[in-house]
Write a protein that holds these residues in place. Sequence first.
Motif, PDB file in Angstrom:
ATOM      1  N   GLY A 122      10.404   8.740 -19.133  1.00 54.25           N
ATOM      2  CA  GLY A 122      10.600   9.646 -19.732  1.00 54.25           C
ATOM      3  C   GLY A 122       9.476  10.806 -19.450  1.00 54.25           C
ATOM      4  N   ALA A 123       7.870  10.913 -19.774  1.00 55.99           N
ATOM      5  CA  ALA A 123       7.697  12.375 -19.387  1.00 55.99           C
ATOM      6  C   ALA A 123       6.247  11.574 -18.142  1.00 55.99           C
ATOM      7  N   PRO A 124       5.652  12.095 -17.267  1.00 55.77           N
ATOM      8  CA  PRO A 124       4.123  12.226 -16.458  1.00 55.77           C
ATOM      9  C   PRO A 124       3.372  11.040 -17.603  1.00 55.77           C
ATOM     10  N   TYR A 125       2.728  10.932 -17.261  1.00 56.83           N
ATOM     11  CA  TYR A 125       1.277  10.104 -17.398  1.00 56.83           C
ATOM     12  C   TYR A 125       0.367  11.371 -17.631  1.00 56.83           C
ATOM     13  N   ALA A 126       0.297  12.010 -19.023  1.00 58.43           N
ATOM     14  CA  ALA A 126      -0.583  13.398 -19.753  1.00 58.43           C
ATOM     15  C   ALA A 126      -2.222  12.854 -18.536  1.00 58.43           C
ATOM     16  N   SER A 127      -2.789  11.930 -18.637  1.00 60.25           N
ATOM     17  CA  SER A 127      -3.819  10.973 -17.517  1.00 60.25           C
ATOM     18  C   SER A 127      -3.647   9.962 -16.441  1.00 60.25           C
ATOM     19  N   PRO A 128      -3.316  10.637 -15.869  1.00 60.98           N
ATOM     20  CA  PRO A 128      -2.476   9.705 -14.260  1.00 60.98           C
ATOM     21  C   PRO A 128      -4.253   8.592 -14.162  1.00 60.98           C
ATOM     22  N   LEU A 129      -5.462   9.050 -14.484  1.00 64.48           N
ATOM     23  CA  LEU A 129      -6.224   8.783 -13.999  1.00 64.48           C
ATOM     24  C   LEU A 129      -6.529   7.166 -15.207  1.00 64.48           C
ATOM     25  N   THR A 130      -6.635   7.810 -16.359  1.00 61.69           N
ATOM     26  CA  THR A 130      -6.193   6.959 -17.528  1.00 61.69           C
ATOM     27  C   THR A 130      -5.003   5.500 -16.697  1.00 61.69           C
ATOM     28  N   ALA A 131      -4.244   6.404 -17.201  1.00 62.31           N
ATOM     29  CA  ALA A 131      -2.788   5.170 -16.902  1.00 62.31           C
ATOM     30  C   ALA A 131      -3.692   4.245 -15.339  1.00 62.31           C
ATOM     31  N   ALA A 132      -4.411   5.398 -15.062  1.00 58.07           N
ATOM     32  CA  ALA A 132      -4.505   3.905 -13.545  1.00 58.07           C
ATOM     33  C   ALA A 132      -5.777   2.728 -13.784  1.00 58.07           C
ATOM     34  N   ARG A 133      -6.739   3.508 -15.377  1.00 58.87           N
ATOM     35  CA  ARG A 133      -7.331   2.661 -14.678  1.00 58.87           C
ATOM     36  C   ARG A 133      -7.339   1.448 -15.808  1.00 58.87           C
TER      37      ARG A 133
ATOM     38  N   GLY B 139       0.982  -1.217  -0.116  1.00 55.86           N
ATOM     39  CA  GLY B 139       0.004  -0.167  -0.102  1.00 55.86           C
ATOM     40  C   GLY B 139       0.708   0.853  -0.098  1.00 55.86           C
ATOM     41  N   VAL B 140       1.270   1.429  -0.797  1.00 53.95           N
ATOM     42  CA  VAL B 140       0.626   0.806  -2.841  1.00 53.95           C
ATOM     43  C   VAL B 140       2.005   1.386  -3.522  1.00 53.95           C
ATOM     44  N   THR B 141       2.115   0.205  -3.927  1.00 48.95           N
ATOM     45  CA  THR B 141       3.658   0.274  -5.070  1.00 48.95           C
ATOM     46  C   THR B 141       3.136   0.592  -6.109  1.00 48.95           C
ATOM     47  N   LEU B 142       4.248   1.261  -6.981  1.00 48.10           N
ATOM     48  CA  LEU B 142       4.239   1.888  -8.319  1.00 48.10           C
ATOM     49  C   LEU B 142       4.412   1.672  -9.632  1.00 48.10           C
ATOM     50  N   MET B 143       3.271   1.777 -10.640  1.00 48.88           N
ATOM     51  CA  MET B 143       2.756   1.262 -11.339  1.00 48.88           C
ATOM     52  C   MET B 143       4.189   1.495 -12.460  1.00 48.88           C
ATOM     53  N   PRO B 144       4.657   2.773 -12.176  1.00 48.40           N
ATOM     54  CA  PRO B 144       5.646   2.711 -13.486  1.00 48.40           C
ATOM     55  C   PRO B 144       7.260   1.771 -12.863  1.00 48.40           C
TER      56      PRO B 144
ATOM     57  N   GLN C 135       7.649   9.658 -12.611  1.00 46.14           N
ATOM     58  CA  GLN C 135       6.864   9.217 -13.955  1.00 46.14           C
ATOM     59  C   GLN C 135       7.545   9.446 -14.616  1.00 46.14           C
ATOM     60  N   ARG C 136       8.433  10.845 -14.447  1.00 42.66           N
ATOM     61  CA  ARG C 136       9.103  11.410 -15.798  1.00 42.66           C
ATOM     62  C   ARG C 136       9.932  10.283 -15.962  1.00 42.66           C
ATOM     63  N   SER C 137      10.899  10.514 -14.514  1.00 48.63           N
ATOM     64  CA  SER C 137      12.538   9.450 -13.610  1.00 48.63           C
ATOM     65  C   SER C 137      12.125   8.551 -14.890  1.00 48.63           C
ATOM     66  N   LEU C 138      11.401   7.418 -14.342  1.00 50.26           N
ATOM     67  CA  LEU C 138      11.204   6.315 -15.204  1.00 50.26           C
ATOM     68  C   LEU C 138      11.118   6.120 -17.165  1.00 50.26           C
TER      69      LEU C 138
ATOM     70  N   TYR D 152      -2.116  -0.573  -5.602  1.00 49.85           N
ATOM     71  CA  TYR D 152      -1.174   0.502  -6.490  1.00 49.85           C
ATOM     72  C   TYR D 152      -1.760   1.751  -6.864  1.00 49.85           C
ATOM     73  N   GLY D 153      -0.404   2.582  -7.511  1.00 49.19           N
ATOM     74  CA  GLY D 153      -0.788   4.125  -7.660  1.00 49.19           C
ATOM     75  C   GLY D 153       0.147   4.543  -8.819  1.00 49.19           C
ATOM     76  N   PRO D 154      -0.007   5.936  -8.984  1.00 52.25           N
ATOM     77  CA  PRO D 154       0.549   6.111 -10.730  1.00 52.25           C
ATOM     78  C   PRO D 154       1.903   7.320  -9.569  1.00 52.25           C
ATOM     79  N   GLY D 155       2.183   7.032  -8.143  1.00 52.47           N
ATOM     80  CA  GLY D 155       3.462   7.757  -8.584  1.00 52.47           C
ATOM     81  C   GLY D 155       3.315   8.995  -8.372  1.00 52.47           C
ATOM     82  N   ALA D 156       4.154   9.836  -7.643  1.00 53.86           N
ATOM     83  CA  ALA D 156       4.182  11.035  -8.238  1.00 53.86           C
ATOM     84  C   ALA D 156       4.682  11.978  -9.665  1.00 53.86           C
ATOM     85  N   ALA D 157       4.995  12.678 -10.153  1.00 59.42           N
ATOM     86  CA  ALA D 157       4.791  13.253 -12.172  1.00 59.42           C
ATOM     87  C   ALA D 157       6.815  12.902 -12.072  1.00 59.42           C
ATOM     88  N   VAL D 158       6.739  13.601 -10.939  1.00 66.86           N
ATOM     89  CA  VAL D 158       8.400  13.532 -11.281  1.00 66.86           C
ATOM     90  C   VAL D 158       8.656  12.558 -11.282  1.00 66.86           C
TER      91      VAL D 158
END
Length: 333
Positions: free
Chosen positions: A106-117, A62-67, A101-104, A93-99
């Motif tokens: 190359g760019a953050p999820y434009a829509s974290p909700l879509t990625a999580a879905r 609670g929680v491991t990070l999707m990237p 996402q970018r680090s792993l 699971y969770g998308p994690g912080a934008a920073v």
Amino acid sequence: MSTLSVLMPFMPSRSEQALPLAALVQHSVAYRLWQGQALVVEPHQTFSHLAASGFRVPVGTGVTLMPFRHPYEAALQARSLALATGHPVVAGYGPGAAVLQRSLLGAPYASPLTAAREYLTVVGGLLAGRRVDHEGRYFSCHVELVPQPGPPVEVGLGVLRPGMARLAGEVADVAITWMTPPRYLREVIVPALEEGARKAGRPVPRLVAMVPLALSAPDRDPVELLLAGNSGHLKLPHYQDMLRRSGIDVDPDDPIASAAAVIAGRAFVTGDGDEVRAVLDEYRAAGVDEIVLNVTGLCRTRGLPTALGELETLLETAAAPAVPSAVPAGGAR
């Protein structure tokens, strides 16, 4: 009635360091041992080590990070953990912080909700025993897990704000919150979960609250304890937004004032045994099904033996309800 569980209050550098926490869960009223994303020893491996050492207890991530992993790997790891422990698992699971996402990525999820879905749709389908044919914006999967009977896995989603809560209502078995005050859960998160569940025509997910807390004592400064366990969260924009939505004014340039506001807003629980129990009852009344005791701040400032003693006291004084019934097999629907 909600249950009490325990969060591992540190990141083990060797799996055997977690044995006292597993023993506490095995021999107390605590129902489940949780761990968030760890960056030294991976949580699934720690939990498997505990099971191999004879401490087979229910566990949750609670929680491991999707990237960090593809959803097929996530489903395989979660099912492996259920087989290793012999108990139901909550795989959060969770998308994690934008920073991150970018680090792993190359760019953050434009829509974290879509990625999580997409992520939970794939993981849930695989754990339900279905072949998943999904071609998404962020994740694709055209395969199934090799069939193997075992304990059920509940698929969880980290939830801080209404949008993610509505999504959890649609696709998750469990909504997992962190440092969210009880009134905010009652007035914002629970209605959003119910709205999402109604839209999808499915049951409302269980609600799990990770609650940072510490009993009061003359030599303890609650601001120090909160910052020791949660200073990183207070720096993240999505946590700041959640706290402001709950009526807690946080200032990224003034961590001490922010910590004091979090304590006043009951997102960090402190006081004597009766006072702590009263706030935990507020969480229960808000609709929380599982309260996870988080003494990370105390562990970091006073050490693991003190943290273990605190957890024992809290479990005794908080009057934990009965162990929940087994969950149905399948994962997210």
